[in-house]
Design an enzyme around this catalytic site. Structure first.
Site, PDB file in Angstrom:
ATOM      1  N   ASP A  36      48.101  38.936  40.437  1.00 35.46           N
ATOM      2  CA  ASP A  36      47.360  39.591  39.353  1.00 35.46           C
ATOM      3  C   ASP A  36      47.863  41.014  39.145  1.00 35.46           C
ATOM      4  O   ASP A  36      47.763  41.844  40.051  1.00 35.46           O
ATOM      5  CB  ASP A  36      45.870  39.650  39.716  1.00 35.46           C
ATOM      6  CG  ASP A  36      45.235  38.270  39.734  1.00 35.46           C
ATOM      7  OD1 ASP A  36      45.243  37.605  38.681  1.00 35.46           O
ATOM      8  OD2 ASP A  36      44.737  37.856  40.797  1.00 35.46           O
ATOM      9  N   ASP A 177      41.016  29.954  36.620  1.00 40.74           N
ATOM     10  CA  ASP A 177      41.113  31.107  37.518  1.00 40.74           C
ATOM     11  C   ASP A 177      39.763  31.811  37.616  1.00 40.74           C
ATOM     12  O   ASP A 177      39.273  32.341  36.628  1.00 40.74           O
ATOM     13  CB  ASP A 177      42.173  32.056  36.927  1.00 40.74           C
ATOM     14  CG  ASP A 177      42.437  33.284  37.790  1.00 40.74           C
ATOM     15  OD1 ASP A 177      41.914  33.359  38.921  1.00 40.74           O
ATOM     16  OD2 ASP A 177      43.177  34.171  37.322  1.00 40.74           O
TER      17      ASP A 177
HETATM   18  C1  DX5 Z   1      40.374  37.792  38.570  1.00 42.94           C
HETATM   19  C2  DX5 Z   1      41.734  37.286  38.938  1.00 42.94           C
HETATM   20  C3  DX5 Z   1      41.737  36.144  39.865  1.00 42.94           C
HETATM   21  C4  DX5 Z   1      41.078  36.386  41.188  1.00 42.94           C
HETATM   22  C5  DX5 Z   1      40.225  35.180  41.463  1.00 42.94           C
HETATM   23  O1  DX5 Z   1      40.512  38.657  37.515  1.00 42.94           O
HETATM   24  O2  DX5 Z   1      42.442  36.912  37.787  1.00 42.94           O
HETATM   25  O3  DX5 Z   1      43.046  35.592  40.041  1.00 42.94           O
HETATM   26  O4  DX5 Z   1      41.977  36.557  42.252  1.00 42.94           O
HETATM   27  O5  DX5 Z   1      39.506  35.418  42.608  1.00 42.94           O
HETATM   28  P1  DX5 Z   1      38.406  34.399  43.130  1.00 42.94           P
HETATM   29  O6  DX5 Z   1      39.110  33.109  43.394  1.00 42.94           O
HETATM   30  O7  DX5 Z   1      37.918  35.060  44.381  1.00 42.94           O
HETATM   31  O8  DX5 Z   1      37.365  34.300  42.078  1.00 42.94           O
HETATM   32 ZN    ZN Z   2      44.341  35.860  38.057  1.00 43.01          ZN
END
Ligand code: DX5
Ligand code: ZN
Length: 223
Positions: A36, A177
């Site tokens: 990210d 995601d």
């Molecule tokens: C949030 C990110 C995600 C994040 C998801 O903005 O785009 O990729 O890492 O995290 P989890 O799986 O903990 O919700």
């Molecule tokens: Zn992400």
């Protein structure tokens, strides 16, 4: 069974040991890495840029690295991430001033092309660009932070996008995601997703292989 892919999101990894963490989740049977890139402007958080992607490659990471761009403007970052060894580059439509040229830029740099949709962004905007993309990334939380709760209305959106892809006949991956856990991954797959980005569910677990195996067992139950 569908060709499901699990993409651990490095946002929840220990950044002081990022290379080691990235290799560990791949050794634990993760399919690809999700990185990210946040700019504290497009989203209210600040993470990493192309230098870190290049460092992962130098460390020896051979797995695909999917860049989830949450930044604006994007075209220079696209070029820098491609040079840094990104495999796929996904951007939010709102972050590009010229969507077609950003899509073409990614393709011409040899990367796969992804479009990300925030929870409030309608999927209809995908219709005119389907032939130019390889991946759709549906955000099931507000982008910016790990560890949030999956927004249930995303299931309907995933379902509609799955129909759109099927009707089009194009070979496009449908990734989700945010907030994905062992407990809800099967339901998200049933709605039509084929790729699952998970950060906290994997990295907050003491055994990465165990949680990924458990996710795969859940996916194996999906008809
Ligand atoms: C949030 C990110 C995600 C994040 C998801 O903005 O785009 O990729 O890492 O995290 P989890 O799986 O903990 O919700
Ligand atoms: Zn992400």
């Amino acid at each position: 069974m569908q060709d499901y892919k699990i993409a651990p999101s490095l946002l929840s990894a220990d950044f002081a040991r990022l290379g080691e963490e990235a290799q560990s989740v791949i050794d634990a049977d993760g399919d690809k890495l999700h990185l990210d890139a946040m700019d504290n402007h497009f989203v209210p958080n600040l993470t990493v840029g192309p230098l870190v992607c290049a460092a992962l490659r130098r460390y020896g990471i051979k797995a695909d690295i999917n860049i989830h761009l949450m930044a604006k403007p994007i075209d220079r970052l696209i070029a820098d991430f491609a040079k840094a060894g990104a495999t796929d580059i996904t951007f939010h439509l709102e972050a590009s001033d010229h969507i077609e040229s950003s899509l073409t830029l990614i393709r011409n740099l040899g990367c796969k092309v992804g479009i990300a949709l925030k929870p409030e962004t309608t999927w209809h905007c995908l219709e005119s660009i389907l032939e130019k993309i390889d991946l759709i990334l549906v955000l099931s939380v507000n982008p910016g932070f790990a560890g949030q709760t999956f927004i249930p209305s995303t299931l309907d959106k995933i379902n509609q996008i799955r129909n759109l892809i099927s009707i089009s006949g194009y070979d496009i991956r449908l990734a989700v995601d945010g907030g994905i856990k062992i407990e809800n991954i099967a339901q998200i797959a049933e709605a039509g997703a084929d790729t699952f980005v998970a950060g906290s569910a994997i990295f907050d677990h003491h055994d990465y292989a165990e949680v990924i195996a458990e996710m795969r067992r859940e996916l194996a139950k999906v008809k």
